[in-house]
Design an enzyme around this catalytic site. Sequence first.
Site, PDB file in Angstrom:
ATOM      1  N   ASN A   1       3.762  23.892   1.649  1.00 43.96           N
ATOM      2  CA  ASN A   1       3.321  24.763   0.546  1.00 43.96           C
ATOM      3  C   ASN A   1       1.808  24.780   0.339  1.00 43.96           C
ATOM      4  O   ASN A   1       1.252  25.807  -0.035  1.00 43.96           O
ATOM      5  CB  ASN A   1       4.056  24.403  -0.749  1.00 43.96           C
ATOM      6  CG  ASN A   1       3.866  22.957  -1.139  1.00 43.96           C
ATOM      7  OD1 ASN A   1       3.450  22.116  -0.337  1.00 43.96           O
ATOM      8  ND2 ASN A   1       4.172  22.664  -2.377  1.00 43.96           N
TER       9      ASN A   1
ATOM     10  N   CYS B   1       5.901  21.603  -6.018  1.00 45.61           N
ATOM     11  CA  CYS B   1       6.784  20.474  -6.337  1.00 45.61           C
ATOM     12  C   CYS B   1       6.833  20.165  -7.815  1.00 45.61           C
ATOM     13  O   CYS B   1       7.861  19.754  -8.337  1.00 45.61           O
ATOM     14  CB  CYS B   1       6.296  19.252  -5.579  1.00 45.61           C
ATOM     15  SG  CYS B   1       4.534  18.978  -5.840  1.00 45.61           S
TER      16      CYS B   1
ATOM     17  N   GLU C   1       5.175  11.639  -2.039  1.00 44.77           N
ATOM     18  CA  GLU C   1       5.040  12.751  -3.002  1.00 44.77           C
ATOM     19  C   GLU C   1       6.220  13.668  -2.747  1.00 44.77           C
ATOM     20  O   GLU C   1       6.219  14.439  -1.793  1.00 44.77           O
ATOM     21  CB  GLU C   1       3.727  13.514  -2.754  1.00 44.77           C
ATOM     22  CG  GLU C   1       2.476  12.718  -3.007  1.00 44.77           C
ATOM     23  CD  GLU C   1       2.227  12.475  -4.474  1.00 44.77           C
ATOM     24  OE1 GLU C   1       2.903  13.084  -5.320  1.00 44.77           O
ATOM     25  OE2 GLU C   1       1.363  11.645  -4.778  1.00 44.77           O
TER      26      GLU C   1
ATOM     27  N   GLU D   1      -1.741  10.137  -5.676  1.00 40.13           N
ATOM     28  CA  GLU D   1      -2.851  10.745  -4.961  1.00 40.13           C
ATOM     29  C   GLU D   1      -3.914  11.094  -5.996  1.00 40.13           C
ATOM     30  O   GLU D   1      -3.637  11.160  -7.199  1.00 40.13           O
ATOM     31  CB  GLU D   1      -2.381  12.009  -4.217  1.00 40.13           C
ATOM     32  CG  GLU D   1      -1.321  11.656  -3.185  1.00 40.13           C
ATOM     33  CD  GLU D   1      -1.112  12.687  -2.092  1.00 40.13           C
ATOM     34  OE1 GLU D   1      -0.703  13.805  -2.433  1.00 40.13           O
ATOM     35  OE2 GLU D   1      -1.352  12.360  -0.911  1.00 40.13           O
TER      36      GLU D   1
HETATM   37  P1  NAD Z   1      10.577  18.242   4.250  1.00 37.89           P
HETATM   38  O1  NAD Z   1      10.951  16.947   3.643  1.00 37.89           O
HETATM   39  O2  NAD Z   1      11.575  19.023   4.960  1.00 37.89           O
HETATM   40  O3  NAD Z   1       9.396  18.011   5.304  1.00 37.89           O
HETATM   41  C1  NAD Z   1       8.200  17.369   4.930  1.00 37.89           C
HETATM   42  C2  NAD Z   1       7.511  16.833   6.165  1.00 37.89           C
HETATM   43  O4  NAD Z   1       8.248  15.733   6.672  1.00 37.89           O
HETATM   44  C3  NAD Z   1       7.420  17.836   7.315  1.00 37.89           C
HETATM   45  O5  NAD Z   1       6.163  17.699   7.923  1.00 37.89           O
HETATM   46  C4  NAD Z   1       8.531  17.388   8.247  1.00 37.89           C
HETATM   47  O6  NAD Z   1       8.309  17.721   9.580  1.00 37.89           O
HETATM   48  C5  NAD Z   1       8.485  15.895   8.058  1.00 37.89           C
HETATM   49  N1  NAD Z   1       9.707  15.168   8.385  1.00 37.89           N
HETATM   50  C6  NAD Z   1      10.993  15.619   8.354  1.00 37.89           C
HETATM   51  N2  NAD Z   1      11.843  14.628   8.691  1.00 37.89           N
HETATM   52  C7  NAD Z   1      11.085  13.533   8.922  1.00 37.89           C
HETATM   53  C8  NAD Z   1      11.392  12.182   9.277  1.00 37.89           C
HETATM   54  N3  NAD Z   1      12.644  11.769   9.477  1.00 37.89           N
HETATM   55  N4  NAD Z   1      10.376  11.308   9.399  1.00 37.89           N
HETATM   56  C9  NAD Z   1       9.102  11.694   9.191  1.00 37.89           C
HETATM   57  N5  NAD Z   1       8.754  12.961   8.851  1.00 37.89           N
HETATM   58  C10 NAD Z   1       9.734  13.866   8.714  1.00 37.89           C
HETATM   59  O7  NAD Z   1       9.880  19.050   3.075  1.00 37.89           O
HETATM   60  P2  NAD Z   1       9.341  20.555   3.100  1.00 37.89           P
HETATM   61  O8  NAD Z   1      10.526  21.443   3.144  1.00 37.89           O
HETATM   62  O9  NAD Z   1       8.282  20.681   4.125  1.00 37.89           O
HETATM   63  O10 NAD Z   1       8.625  20.650   1.694  1.00 37.89           O
HETATM   64  C11 NAD Z   1       9.299  20.923   0.517  1.00 37.89           C
HETATM   65  C12 NAD Z   1       9.532  19.663  -0.269  1.00 37.89           C
HETATM   66  O11 NAD Z   1       8.307  18.958  -0.448  1.00 37.89           O
HETATM   67  C13 NAD Z   1      10.048  19.934  -1.661  1.00 37.89           C
HETATM   68  O12 NAD Z   1      11.058  19.018  -1.994  1.00 37.89           O
HETATM   69  C14 NAD Z   1       8.833  19.701  -2.533  1.00 37.89           C
HETATM   70  O13 NAD Z   1       9.107  19.363  -3.855  1.00 37.89           O
HETATM   71  C15 NAD Z   1       8.128  18.611  -1.814  1.00 37.89           C
HETATM   72  N6  NAD Z   1       6.710  18.604  -2.169  1.00 37.89           N
HETATM   73  C16 NAD Z   1       6.227  17.592  -2.942  1.00 37.89           C
HETATM   74  C17 NAD Z   1       4.910  17.580  -3.322  1.00 37.89           C
HETATM   75  C18 NAD Z   1       4.351  16.476  -4.187  1.00 37.89           C
HETATM   76  O14 NAD Z   1       3.148  16.312  -4.220  1.00 37.89           O
HETATM   77  N7  NAD Z   1       5.153  15.714  -4.892  1.00 37.89           N
HETATM   78  C19 NAD Z   1       4.065  18.614  -2.923  1.00 37.89           C
HETATM   79  C20 NAD Z   1       4.587  19.635  -2.127  1.00 37.89           C
HETATM   80  C21 NAD Z   1       5.921  19.620  -1.757  1.00 37.89           C
END
Ligand code: NAD
Length: 490
Positions: free
Chosen positions: A158, A289, A255, A464
């Site tokens: 995002n 998020c 996060e 962060e």
């Molecule tokens: P996701 O969990 O699918 O992927 C996040 C990242 O993790 C990607 O780069 C992915 O390739 C990687 N990944 C996936 N499986 C992994 C594993 N087993 N080991 C290591 N890395 C792995 O999330 P998304 O769909 O990219 O993002 C959306 C989510 O992120 C939502 O739940 C959102 O709330 C959260 N988010 C949180 C914040 C925050 O600051 N709290 C900010 C933005 C998004």
Amino acid sequence: MADLPIDPQPEASHFIAGEWVEDASGAPIPLVYPATGKVIGAVHEATPAIIDRALETARNAQRAWAATPIAERGRILQRAAALIRERNRELSVLETIDTGKPLQETLVADAASGADALDFFGSIAPGIRGEQIPLAGGDFAYTLRVPLGVCVGIGAWNYPTQIACWKAAPALVMGNAMVFKPSELTPLGALRLAAILHEAGLPPGVFNVVQGGGAVGAALVSDPRVAKVSLTGSVATGRKVYAAAAEGIRHVTLELGGKSPLIVFADADLDRAVSGAILGNFYSSGQICSNGTRVFVEKPIREGFVARLVERIERGVVMGDPLDERTNFGPLVSESQMEKVLADIRRGVEEGARLVTGGHRANRPGFFVEPTVFDEVTDEMHIAREEIFGPVLSVLEFESEDEVVARANASPYGLAGGVFTRDLARAHRLAERIEAGTFWINGYNLTPVEMPFGGSKLSGIGRENGWAAIEHYSEVRAVHVSTGPLDAPY
Ligand code: NAD
């Protein structure tokens, strides 16, 4: 839709040891422009050899970087911030192509906030210091803040550039090296950041970018050369990363997702509260998020609030080509995210929530979903419990402060929350009572870099930004200094 103003194809898929690196034997990852659904390029997933090269170069570069005076490290980050600001438009266009978010947003919220982080951590660098602790008998101790070593950053899609900067800036200023893996959906911004950091004078190998999905992330997280992992992503991924990091007793910042409450009392400035609900649900098409997706509105004003909200959405939303600066509402990042959001909307309808506006895929190419408002939502409904990560707002009615606090806290998430009220004592009371890492009073989703940001409960651990992030990218070494006689038993 007009042709793209720039060719988004990067020079190579990875950036390692200060150089663009390609290994075409890695599986191709298509670049899809979310506003059209068209493939506009490709990068290659990192092979085991690429992952190894990135980690090895980071490990080798880290020692010399840690020995570089902290003020000099800070100056390099500040130079990078200045370069990002000079190139903000070009970087914003790239971010818009990578994510589909409107240029109107990316021009002010993405590379710009990344530059803020590099500037903040660069400028506080000379002020980072330990403690001196007086002890009995003239002895004393002091503490040093030492780097952790090689840190792995893993990003969500995002805010690709902002996430990379929010992780890189505190990590690098504290003398760590980083291997960053962006989301496979948005590989471009972090590569540009790497090139700019090197242009600003960062030694080769201190910040590296490799591409790939979960398997590449998992390989990075479990590598013995890694001292810390910082993930921005979903709770499901957070669990896996936390478990893998535990194996090597690695430091972790998570996060993760949320289902945050935004609470509107009857005494609130109505238009201000509606603005908060719009910012907290529809900016970046809801892919934020910390969004306040459970909008609790006090009974006497609920109907008026919903009417005003719907009127402002229907009058104000300009959906269209995200590269047109008049557009203020873009597509979701991918077809699968769009399908997930549409399924959540259908579930809301099935469970009896009242759909008051939106609810459908927009009648245009790309992954656009209309801004959607549900009224008469109850706490048990799926749409009130689960993170949707799309433009879907739920209005829930409440009658008293105690009731709304209990209902707001009855969630496994605890990322953020907010209140709109003119009663300041109540506002501060809620800030204490709502279980969240971040809380906004009469505003929403403002995340200046000076302020720590992160979640409680399932929404994550660690923080962060702000001085708090320094603690998460360094550890304390205690040094005891004996000045008196040293007695030994024999
Ligand atoms: P996701 O969990 O699918 O992927 C996040 C990242 O993790 C990607 O780069 C992915 O390739 C990687 N990944 C996936 N499986 C992994 C594993 N087993 N080991 C290591 N890395 C792995 O999330 P998304 O769909 O990219 O993002 C959306 C989510 O992120 C939502 O739940 C959102 O709330 C959260 N988010 C949180 C914040 C925050 O600051 N709290 C900010 C933005 C998004």
